[in-house]
Design an enzyme around this catalytic site. Sequence first.
Site, PDB file in Angstrom:
ATOM      1  N   ARG A 123      40.511  62.292  63.631  1.00  0.00           N
ATOM      2  CA  ARG A 123      40.820  63.064  64.845  1.00  0.00           C
ATOM      3  C   ARG A 123      40.289  64.503  64.753  1.00  0.00           C
ATOM      4  O   ARG A 123      40.428  65.165  63.739  1.00  0.00           O
ATOM      5  CB  ARG A 123      42.341  63.099  65.050  1.00  0.00           C
TER       6      ARG A 123
ATOM      7  N   ARG B 292      62.182  62.422  70.788  1.00  0.00           N
ATOM      8  CA  ARG B 292      61.889  62.030  69.406  1.00  0.00           C
ATOM      9  C   ARG B 292      63.156  62.006  68.547  1.00  0.00           C
ATOM     10  O   ARG B 292      63.071  61.696  67.360  1.00  0.00           O
ATOM     11  CB  ARG B 292      60.871  63.007  68.791  1.00  0.00           C
TER      12      ARG B 292
ATOM     13  N   ARG C  13      55.272  64.088  58.375  1.00  0.00           N
ATOM     14  CA  ARG C  13      55.490  63.675  59.769  1.00  0.00           C
ATOM     15  C   ARG C  13      55.922  62.206  59.838  1.00  0.00           C
ATOM     16  O   ARG C  13      56.754  61.835  60.655  1.00  0.00           O
ATOM     17  CB  ARG C  13      54.216  63.912  60.599  1.00  0.00           C
TER      18      ARG C  13
ATOM     19  N   ARG D 194      43.275  69.297  63.385  1.00  0.00           N
ATOM     20  CA  ARG D 194      44.601  69.854  63.641  1.00  0.00           C
ATOM     21  C   ARG D 194      45.278  70.139  62.317  1.00  0.00           C
ATOM     22  O   ARG D 194      45.245  69.296  61.425  1.00  0.00           O
ATOM     23  CB  ARG D 194      45.427  68.830  64.429  1.00  0.00           C
TER      24      ARG D 194
ATOM     25  N   LYS E 268      49.282  57.684  71.645  1.00  0.00           N
ATOM     26  CA  LYS E 268      50.128  58.011  72.807  1.00  0.00           C
ATOM     27  C   LYS E 268      49.443  58.987  73.758  1.00  0.00           C
ATOM     28  O   LYS E 268      49.375  58.764  74.963  1.00  0.00           O
ATOM     29  CB  LYS E 268      51.456  58.649  72.362  1.00  0.00           C
TER      30      LYS E 268
END
Length: 212
Positions: free
Chosen positions: A119, A85, A163, A152, A13
């Site tokens: 990532r 969300r 999550r 992260r 996203k």
Amino acid sequence: MRISFLGPPGSGKGTQAERLSKEFGIPHIATGDILRDTIRKDTSLGKKVKAYLGMGRLVPDDIITELILEKIDKAEDFLIDGFPRTLAQAERLEKTAPIGILLFFQVSEATIVSRLAQRRICPSCGRVYNLTSDPPIIAGVCDRCGRSLIVREDDRETTVKRRLEVYRGETLPLIEYYERKGTLRYLDAEGDPDTVYEKIKRIVCGDDNSEV
Ligand code: AMP
């Protein structure tokens, strides 16, 4: 044009929103970045937000809604990723600035896990890298500002699991909500970033009804 990108963590996203916003000059509101900026300020609000992100939980609706609506009020057109969300957030957004397209990023869990493992993020400017599809020029160093890249904190395995649970429980019900409103568009978000981007452009520009 008011667009929102919805999808699980690691579905692309943020990366795609940044690109689309640049090409079409639409203001980009990146929810996760706003929260990470809030954390960096180290205020009492920042400490609270940090605790939620660290646990892989959603920040409470009242906090996030206030932070986001403050930005939205000033923007006629916007491209927002990561908001809403929850149903409460969606209802609030509809009252303030109804969105025209809710683009739902569909990816498999295997892709999510692999993308999140790849990532890296710059702790200073927030630039996001993928070690395979979008690596930095010098390994481990941000192209933009020269800082060392980090993983992260919420991309670690146990937090990712949490999550994903939160995503399934709290965010997926939004699909039905936007389907009823007629603003939902499905996006096959597997594949390399360029291919996905072309699909997004076709949907957003109205040239592709195949995935609607
Ligand atoms: P993201 O960078 O979009 O993956 O967001 C990182 C984290 O920020 C999420 O795991 C949540 O803890 C928090 N967050 C982002 N967007 C929202 C939202 N709309 N509502 C509540 N928490 C959020």
